[in-house]
Structures are given as C-alpha cells and as structure tokens.
Design an enzyme around this catalytic site. Structure first.
Site, PDB file in Angstrom:
ATOM      1  N   LEU A 194       0.806  -1.223   0.000  1.00 19.08           N
ATOM      2  CA  LEU A 194       0.000   0.000   0.000  1.00 19.08           C
ATOM      3  C   LEU A 194       0.838   1.272   0.000  1.00 19.08           C
ATOM      4  CD1 LEU A 194      -2.614  -1.214   2.625  1.00 19.08           C
ATOM      5  CD2 LEU A 194      -2.734  -1.372   0.133  1.00 19.08           C
TER       6      LEU A 194
ATOM      7  N   HIS B 289      -3.563   4.373  -2.222  1.00 16.93           N
ATOM      8  CA  HIS B 289      -4.545   3.433  -1.644  1.00 16.93           C
ATOM      9  C   HIS B 289      -5.214   4.054  -0.413  1.00 16.93           C
ATOM     10  CE1 HIS B 289      -1.655   0.361  -3.434  1.00 16.93           C
ATOM     11  NE2 HIS B 289      -2.795   0.014  -3.974  1.00 16.93           N
TER      12      HIS B 289
ATOM     13  N   GLN C   3      -5.096 -11.423 -13.956  1.00 18.43           N
ATOM     14  CA  GLN C   3      -4.936 -10.145 -14.670  1.00 18.43           C
ATOM     15  C   GLN C   3      -3.496  -9.901 -15.126  1.00 18.43           C
ATOM     16  OE1 GLN C   3      -6.405  -7.916 -11.082  1.00 18.43           O
ATOM     17  NE2 GLN C   3      -4.915  -6.377 -11.712  1.00 18.43           N
TER      18      GLN C   3
ATOM     19  N   GLN D 133      -9.439   1.116 -16.020  1.00 18.82           N
ATOM     20  CA  GLN D 133     -10.013   0.109 -15.115  1.00 18.82           C
ATOM     21  C   GLN D 133     -11.295   0.647 -14.460  1.00 18.82           C
ATOM     22  OE1 GLN D 133      -7.779  -2.529 -12.264  1.00 18.82           O
ATOM     23  NE2 GLN D 133      -8.269  -0.927 -10.815  1.00 18.82           N
TER      24      GLN D 133
ATOM     25  N   VAL E 230      -2.875  10.314  -6.577  1.00 23.09           N
ATOM     26  CA  VAL E 230      -1.979  10.918  -5.579  1.00 23.09           C
ATOM     27  C   VAL E 230      -0.581  10.881  -6.186  1.00 23.09           C
ATOM     28  CG1 VAL E 230      -1.089  10.781  -3.218  1.00 23.09           C
ATOM     29  CG2 VAL E 230      -3.460  10.145  -3.700  1.00 23.09           C
TER      30      VAL E 230
ATOM     31  N   MET F 120       1.621   7.861  -7.765  1.00 19.16           N
ATOM     32  CA  MET F 120       2.020   6.774  -6.854  1.00 19.16           C
ATOM     33  C   MET F 120       1.540   5.436  -7.400  1.00 19.16           C
ATOM     34  SD  MET F 120       2.017   8.116  -3.063  1.00 19.16           S
ATOM     35  CE  MET F 120       2.902   9.612  -2.672  1.00 19.16           C
ATOM     36  N   SER F 121       2.423   4.451  -7.331  1.00 17.79           N
ATOM     37  CA  SER F 121       2.112   3.110  -7.833  1.00 17.79           C
ATOM     38  C   SER F 121       3.061   2.123  -7.171  1.00 17.79           C
ATOM     39  CB  SER F 121       2.320   3.081  -9.351  1.00 17.79           C
ATOM     40  OG  SER F 121       2.427   1.750  -9.805  1.00 17.79           O
ATOM     41  N   SER F 122       2.529   0.933  -6.873  1.00 14.67           N
ATOM     42  CA  SER F 122       3.400  -0.091  -6.267  1.00 14.67           C
ATOM     43  C   SER F 122       4.537  -0.432  -7.223  1.00 14.67           C
ATOM     44  CB  SER F 122       2.593  -1.345  -5.959  1.00 14.67           C
ATOM     45  OG  SER F 122       1.448  -0.994  -5.243  1.00 14.67           O
ATOM     46  N   ARG F 123       4.298  -0.277  -8.524  1.00 19.30           N
ATOM     47  CA  ARG F 123       5.307  -0.639  -9.534  1.00 19.30           C
ATOM     48  C   ARG F 123       6.470   0.359  -9.593  1.00 19.30           C
ATOM     49  NH1 ARG F 123       0.709  -3.056 -12.543  1.00 19.30           N
ATOM     50  NH2 ARG F 123       1.241  -5.248 -12.730  1.00 19.30           N
TER      51      ARG F 123
HETATM   52  O1  PAF Z   1      -6.198  -1.879  -9.134  1.00 17.06           O
HETATM   53  C1  PAF Z   1      -5.831  -2.954  -8.598  1.00 17.06           C
HETATM   54  O2  PAF Z   1      -5.032  -2.973  -7.660  1.00 17.06           O
HETATM   55  C2  PAF Z   1      -6.395  -4.267  -9.128  1.00 17.06           C
HETATM   56  O3  PAF Z   1      -6.567  -4.231 -10.511  1.00 17.06           O
HETATM   57  C3  PAF Z   1      -7.701  -4.691  -8.421  1.00 17.06           C
HETATM   58  C4  PAF Z   1      -8.827  -3.700  -8.671  1.00 17.06           C
HETATM   59  C5  PAF Z   1      -7.457  -4.842  -6.929  1.00 17.06           C
HETATM   60  C6  PAF Z   1      -8.152  -6.052  -8.952  1.00 17.06           C
HETATM   61  O4  PAF Z   1      -7.211  -7.045  -8.729  1.00 17.06           O
END
Ligand code: PAF
Length: 279
Positions: A33, A37, A61, A153, A176, A184-187
């Site tokens: 997170l 998030h 996914q 998405q 954010v 911001m992104s986990s990646r």
């Molecule tokens: O945005 C994400 O983190 C994912 O695509 C989700 C919505 C949790 C679905 O796995």
C-alpha cells in the site's frame, strides 16, 4: 481490525454488518500500500459505516511474461497501516480459494477491454472484472472505491456494474502524486534511481498537453506528437499516447470538454501509466 482469510468468514462478516444496518465501503487492492490506496480508504470511510479492504495479487490479470512473481508484497506492513487507519476488516483470500481447480468462469466488458492497455495486455481487464465481480459477490459492498490512476479500469468497472445491474455504487479517488508529479504506484519500486527521475516525464507530458489546450490548441494529433517527442527525449518507450473521451474512451480528433490524455510508457523494463483531464 479483523483479518479474514476464508470466503465464508468474509460473507458472515458482511451479513452481520448489513443485519445491523451498517453500510459497507470496499477498497480492493493488490497490497504493497501507498498513499494512493490510503486516500481510497479515506473515501470509503467518509461514505460508509464499515470499511473492508482486500489484498489479493490476482493472477488472472497478469499476462504470461508479466510481473506476477515479482509484484511487491509486504503484508505485515500493510496490516499495520490499515489497522492504524481504522479499517474494520481485511480480506486476504488465497489463490486456491479464488480460483479452485476446475475454475472456468470469466466476465468481460467488450470493446473497452480491448483498447489502450487492453491492446498490449489482452486478458488483463478480463482478469480484473472477474476478480472484482467475485469480490463484490463475496463482500456485498454498498460502495466500492477505485483509483483514477488506473483510469481505464475504473471506466470498465463502472460499465460492468451498470450492465450487470450490480447493487454497488462506484466512487473514484484522484491520483496521488509524488513531489515530482509521478503518480504513486506499487510498480514504482521497480525503477532504478535514474529511471525514477526519468519517469516524471509521463506527468510532464500530461502537463504539456494541458498547457497546449489552455493556450487554444484543439488538434489532438498535434498535441499527441508534442507529448511523444517529450517522452522520447527522456528515453521513454511509448506503448500509447492518446486523447480520449473520458467516458467512452473513444479516441478524439479535436479537444472537447470531456477530453482526457492517457499514456502508457516503458521506462526501462517497467511499464507505467498515467492520465489527466485536459479541460
Ligand atoms: O487496481 C488494482 O489494484 C487491481 O486491478 C484490483 C482492482 C485490486 C483487482 O485485482
């Protein structure tokens, strides 16, 4: 905060809350997170009585050559953050539970799933809509919150909810950003320090588009060309640079009120996405 690992446990928790008249707000995540998030959790807290967060790195996914195995994980840190924020329940299903042997059912939002990110990640959105629908069926939230960083998405989820008459209201949270503008992104953790600096070019290209629109430019092709030139100057490899209608995601020729710039760019081996409303 209750940590719930079984589907039946999660269903019982939700039914108990509903039987007491509480509204459930849900934030689905894949964990690791960050402040993006947490802003979604705040929206859920403001709009519901009880908040459920899920952490599940959803295998369906990810494409065969994508980052499923190296996707960053730190469940203990995530638990501390969420309980500190007053989240009521954390749902932590296992892969086996969500996709038991013999699993065959998927849900797909046509057209919207095939364009932009869907063009280079063919089964990605089918995996997202499938897992989100499963989570909605298990948790039965009254509202659910998604981030605008994953703009496509969010549009696809809203379409699914409307098309399938689901009883959940979708909220979205603004992107954010770090101090240099990177979303911001986990990646982002995959980026080396040099790549991390260069990654700010996604945001810069969106600001450039916004400035051009402000100064009266209406021709989307010209705006996209300027954005592409800037991205390439920082060594970014373009997956797509598009200006689309913010609801239909159809590509626009000329700027209109609902124009949104959306970009996907490889910085080294990391594919990053970002977007911005232009008016
Ligand atoms: O945005 C994400 O983190 C994912 O695509 C989700 C919505 C949790 C679905 O796995």
């Amino acid at each position: 905060m209750k940590c719930i690992k079984s589907i039946s446990g999660m269903k019982n928790f939700s039914r108990m809350q509903h039987s007491q008249g509480f509204k459930i707000g849900f934030v689905p995540t894949m964990g690791y997170l960050h402040k993006g998030h947490l802003s979604l959790v705040e929206i859920a807290k403001r709009n519901a009585d009880k908040v459920v967060v899920s952490i599940f790195v959803n295998p369906t996914q990810f494409g065969p050559n994508e980052d499923l195995d190296r996707y960053p994980r730190n469940i203990n840190r995530d638990k501390k953050i969420l309980s500190g924020m007053g989240v009521d329940a954390l749902f932590l299903p296992s892969k086996k539970m969500m996709y038991p042997e013999g699993y065959l059912t998927y849900v797909e939002v046509e057209r919207l799933s095939k364009i932009l990110c869907g063009a280079s990640r063919p089964k990605h959105f089918r995996g997202v809509t499938t897992v989100v629908l499963k989570l909605f069926n298990i948790i039965e939230p009254d509202i659910a919150v998604f981030g605008e960083k994953d703009y496509q998405q969010a549009v696809i989820i809203k379409r699914m909810v409307s098309d399938l008459n689901l009883n959940v209201r979708i909220f979205t949270g603004k992107i954010v950003r770090e101090d240099d503008g990177i979303a911001m992104s986990s990646r982002n953790t995959y980026l080396s320090s040099d790549e991390r600096k260069r990654a700010a070019v996604l945001y810069k290209s969106l600001l450039l588009a916004k400035d051009l629109v402000k100064s009266g430019e209406k021709n989307c092709k010209k705006i996209k060309n300027r954005m592409k030139k800037l991205i390439k100057s920082e060594g970014g490899k373009i997956d797509y640079v598009e200006i689309v209608h913010s609801e239909s995601l159809e590509s626009l020729l000329s700027i209109e009120d609902k124009a949104r710039a959306v970009v996907a760019v490889w910085i080294g081996k990391t594919r990053l996405i970002d977007n911005m409303q232009l008016k």
